[in-house]
Design a protein around this motif. Structure first.
Motif, PDB file in Angstrom:
ATOM      1  N   PHE A  93      -7.399   8.681 -33.316  1.00  0.00           N
ATOM      2  CA  PHE A  93      -6.248   9.551 -33.579  1.00  0.00           C
ATOM      3  C   PHE A  93      -4.942   8.848 -33.216  1.00  0.00           C
ATOM      4  CE2 PHE A  93      -3.651  11.966 -30.415  1.00  0.00           C
ATOM      5  CZ  PHE A  93      -2.663  12.380 -31.290  1.00  0.00           C
ATOM      6  N   LEU A  94      -4.896   8.224 -32.043  1.00  0.00           N
ATOM      7  CA  LEU A  94      -3.676   7.544 -31.611  1.00  0.00           C
ATOM      8  C   LEU A  94      -3.269   6.454 -32.594  1.00  0.00           C
ATOM      9  CD1 LEU A  94      -4.448   7.144 -27.799  1.00  0.00           C
ATOM     10  CD2 LEU A  94      -2.790   8.717 -28.825  1.00  0.00           C
ATOM     11  N   GLU A  95      -4.237   5.682 -33.045  1.00  0.00           N
ATOM     12  CA  GLU A  95      -3.961   4.603 -33.992  1.00  0.00           C
ATOM     13  C   GLU A  95      -3.412   5.147 -35.303  1.00  0.00           C
ATOM     14  OE1 GLU A  95      -6.536   0.818 -35.020  1.00  0.00           O
ATOM     15  OE2 GLU A  95      -7.225   2.526 -36.220  1.00  0.00           O
ATOM     16  N   LYS A  96      -4.100   6.141 -35.869  1.00  0.00           N
ATOM     17  CA  LYS A  96      -3.694   6.662 -37.177  1.00  0.00           C
ATOM     18  C   LYS A  96      -2.370   7.414 -37.106  1.00  0.00           C
ATOM     19  CE  LYS A  96      -7.254   4.721 -38.658  1.00  0.00           C
ATOM     20  NZ  LYS A  96      -7.066   3.331 -39.163  1.00  0.00           N
ATOM     21  N   ALA A  97      -2.164   8.193 -36.049  1.00  0.00           N
ATOM     22  CA  ALA A  97      -0.911   8.930 -35.913  1.00  0.00           C
ATOM     23  C   ALA A  97       0.271   7.975 -35.767  1.00  0.00           C
ATOM     24  CB  ALA A  97      -0.985   9.868 -34.719  1.00  0.00           C
ATOM     25  N   THR A  98       0.069   6.884 -35.046  1.00  0.00           N
ATOM     26  CA  THR A  98       1.131   5.886 -34.898  1.00  0.00           C
ATOM     27  C   THR A  98       1.440   5.232 -36.236  1.00  0.00           C
ATOM     28  OG1 THR A  98       0.465   5.443 -32.610  1.00  0.00           O
ATOM     29  CG2 THR A  98       1.838   3.795 -33.687  1.00  0.00           C
ATOM     30  N   GLU A  99       0.405   4.922 -37.002  1.00  0.00           N
ATOM     31  CA  GLU A  99       0.612   4.325 -38.320  1.00  0.00           C
ATOM     32  C   GLU A  99       1.369   5.276 -39.243  1.00  0.00           C
ATOM     33  OE1 GLU A  99      -3.101   3.147 -39.987  1.00  0.00           O
ATOM     34  OE2 GLU A  99      -3.619   1.809 -38.340  1.00  0.00           O
ATOM     35  N   ILE A 100       1.011   6.560 -39.214  1.00  0.00           N
ATOM     36  CA  ILE A 100       1.638   7.548 -40.085  1.00  0.00           C
ATOM     37  C   ILE A 100       3.069   7.814 -39.655  1.00  0.00           C
ATOM     38  CG2 ILE A 100       1.563   9.967 -40.837  1.00  0.00           C
ATOM     39  CD1 ILE A 100      -1.526   9.781 -40.464  1.00  0.00           C
ATOM     40  N   GLY A 101       3.263   7.970 -38.355  1.00  0.00           N
ATOM     41  CA  GLY A 101       4.600   8.219 -37.821  1.00  0.00           C
ATOM     42  C   GLY A 101       4.616   9.387 -36.861  1.00  0.00           C
ATOM     43  N   ILE A 102       4.677   9.119 -35.585  1.00  0.00           N
ATOM     44  CA  ILE A 102       4.726  10.144 -34.551  1.00  0.00           C
ATOM     45  C   ILE A 102       5.659   9.657 -33.462  1.00  0.00           C
ATOM     46  CG2 ILE A 102       2.768   9.231 -33.227  1.00  0.00           C
ATOM     47  CD1 ILE A 102       1.915  12.123 -32.710  1.00  0.00           C
ATOM     48  N   ASP A 103       6.268  10.583 -32.733  1.00  0.00           N
ATOM     49  CA  ASP A 103       7.251  10.199 -31.734  1.00  0.00           C
ATOM     50  C   ASP A 103       6.770  10.379 -30.300  1.00  0.00           C
ATOM     51  OD1 ASP A 103       9.670   9.742 -33.568  1.00  0.00           O
ATOM     52  OD2 ASP A 103       8.994  11.744 -34.144  1.00  0.00           O
ATOM     53  N   GLU A 104       5.924  11.373 -30.081  1.00  0.00           N
ATOM     54  CA  GLU A 104       5.497  11.652 -28.716  1.00  0.00           C
ATOM     55  C   GLU A 104       4.096  12.266 -28.716  1.00  0.00           C
ATOM     56  OE1 GLU A 104       7.356  13.832 -24.696  1.00  0.00           O
ATOM     57  OE2 GLU A 104       8.440  13.854 -26.599  1.00  0.00           O
ATOM     58  N   ILE A 105       3.305  11.880 -27.723  1.00  0.00           N
ATOM     59  CA  ILE A 105       1.931  12.354 -27.607  1.00  0.00           C
ATOM     60  C   ILE A 105       1.672  12.760 -26.163  1.00  0.00           C
ATOM     61  CG2 ILE A 105      -0.524  11.746 -27.855  1.00  0.00           C
ATOM     62  CD1 ILE A 105       0.702   9.375 -29.712  1.00  0.00           C
ATOM     63  N   THR A 106       1.077  13.931 -25.989  1.00  0.00           N
ATOM     64  CA  THR A 106       0.707  14.386 -24.652  1.00  0.00           C
ATOM     65  C   THR A 106      -0.750  14.834 -24.647  1.00  0.00           C
ATOM     66  OG1 THR A 106       2.954  15.187 -24.198  1.00  0.00           O
ATOM     67  CG2 THR A 106       1.190  15.995 -22.778  1.00  0.00           C
ATOM     68  N   PRO A 107      -1.611  14.213 -23.851  1.00  0.00           N
ATOM     69  CA  PRO A 107      -2.979  14.726 -23.679  1.00  0.00           C
ATOM     70  C   PRO A 107      -2.927  15.985 -22.810  1.00  0.00           C
ATOM     71  CG  PRO A 107      -2.816  12.369 -23.129  1.00  0.00           C
ATOM     72  CD  PRO A 107      -1.421  12.915 -23.178  1.00  0.00           C
ATOM     73  N   ILE A 108      -3.482  17.079 -23.319  1.00  0.00           N
ATOM     74  CA  ILE A 108      -3.466  18.337 -22.563  1.00  0.00           C
ATOM     75  C   ILE A 108      -4.889  18.703 -22.145  1.00  0.00           C
ATOM     76  CG2 ILE A 108      -1.326  19.347 -23.420  1.00  0.00           C
ATOM     77  CD1 ILE A 108      -2.946  20.744 -25.607  1.00  0.00           C
ATOM     78  N   ILE A 109      -5.049  19.069 -20.889  1.00  0.00           N
ATOM     79  CA  ILE A 109      -6.354  19.445 -20.352  1.00  0.00           C
ATOM     80  C   ILE A 109      -6.503  20.966 -20.440  1.00  0.00           C
ATOM     81  CG2 ILE A 109      -7.922  19.241 -18.408  1.00  0.00           C
ATOM     82  CD1 ILE A 109      -6.940  16.562 -19.624  1.00  0.00           C
TER      83      ILE A 109
END
Length: 234
Positions: A93-109
């Motif tokens: 997910f991190l790889e593909k989202a970065t390729e597509i275009g994302i600005d911020e990611i937060t892992p939520i428990i």
């Protein structure tokens, strides 16, 4: 074009020295030599065209020839995604989202999260690699993992959505999205958000949405959401 990344390179510099590991990769693996041109981004929207002046595998040195700046996007996409049981799926997910275009990611428990402990060092390297591969000049921000109940209380600018699988009244994400607005989307774990967590989101003005007619894995849902936002804003 091959893109390199270094967070310390700045517009005020006239020259730059790669660390030992990157120098070895450039000289030994890529077989670059003096006078060859390299492109380096600082992850903040700038790309530096550099010429190798010292082709040392321990201290590759370059002079900065020119600078190009990429205009910042008119919106920011923040995905808060529960960690998957298998790390490999979250990394995908991190790889593909970065390729597509994302600005911020937060892992939520979340309550139903099967993975409660997350180490972000490898996640950060995957994001950096994907940024370089896809020739993005902006590095997505990876936040430290946070409990859902704490995350949901934060202030968020723009549109706020929660994607869940409960059979309740939900809107289609693609129909609710607006262009050029900051967007925060919550994606739950394999066991979905709990009823309590969904209500917490609603109480904090998050809009419940559907990502389609089929049930998606956590990482797939996150990529679908990311693509929907980026496609709308093209």
């Amino acid at each position: 074009m091959q893109l390199f990344y270094n967070s310390t390179i700045s517009e005020q510099q006239q020259s730059f020295v790669f660390d030992k590991e990157e120098s070895k990769h450039i000289i030994k693996v890529l077989r670059k030599k003096e006078s060859d041109i390299l492109f380096v981004t600082n992850g903040l929207g700038s790309v530096f065209q550099c010429e190798i002046t010292l082709a040392s595998d321990s201290k590759c040195t370059v002079k900065i020839v020119s600078l190009e700046k990429q205009e910042a996007p008119k919106f920011r996409l923040h995905l808060a995604v529960a960690p998957t049981k298998m790390n490999e799926r979250y990394e995908w997910f991190l790889e593909k989202a970065t390729e597509i275009g994302i600005d911020e990611i937060t892992p939520i428990i979340c309550e139903h999260s099967e993975r409660k402990v997350v180490k972000t060092d490898r996640f950060q390297k995957i994001i950096e690699s994907a940024m370089k591969q896809s020739l993005h000049y902006y590095l997505p921000k990876l936040n430290e993992p946070i409990l859902y109940k704490e995350f949901i209380k934060k202030e968020f600018d723009g549109q706020k959505f929660i994607a869940h699988c409960e059979e309740t009244d939900k809107k289609s994400l693609k129909n609710e999205l607006k262009t050029n607005q900051n967007i925060t989307i919550l994606i739950g774990p394999e066991g979905d958000f709990s009823v309590k967590e969904i209500q917490m989101a609603l109480d904090n003005a998050f809009i419940p949405v559907s990502l389609g007619n089929t049930r998606l894995r956590t990482e797939t849902a996150a990529v679908v959401a990311c693509h929907s936002v980026v496609l709308l804003n093209e």
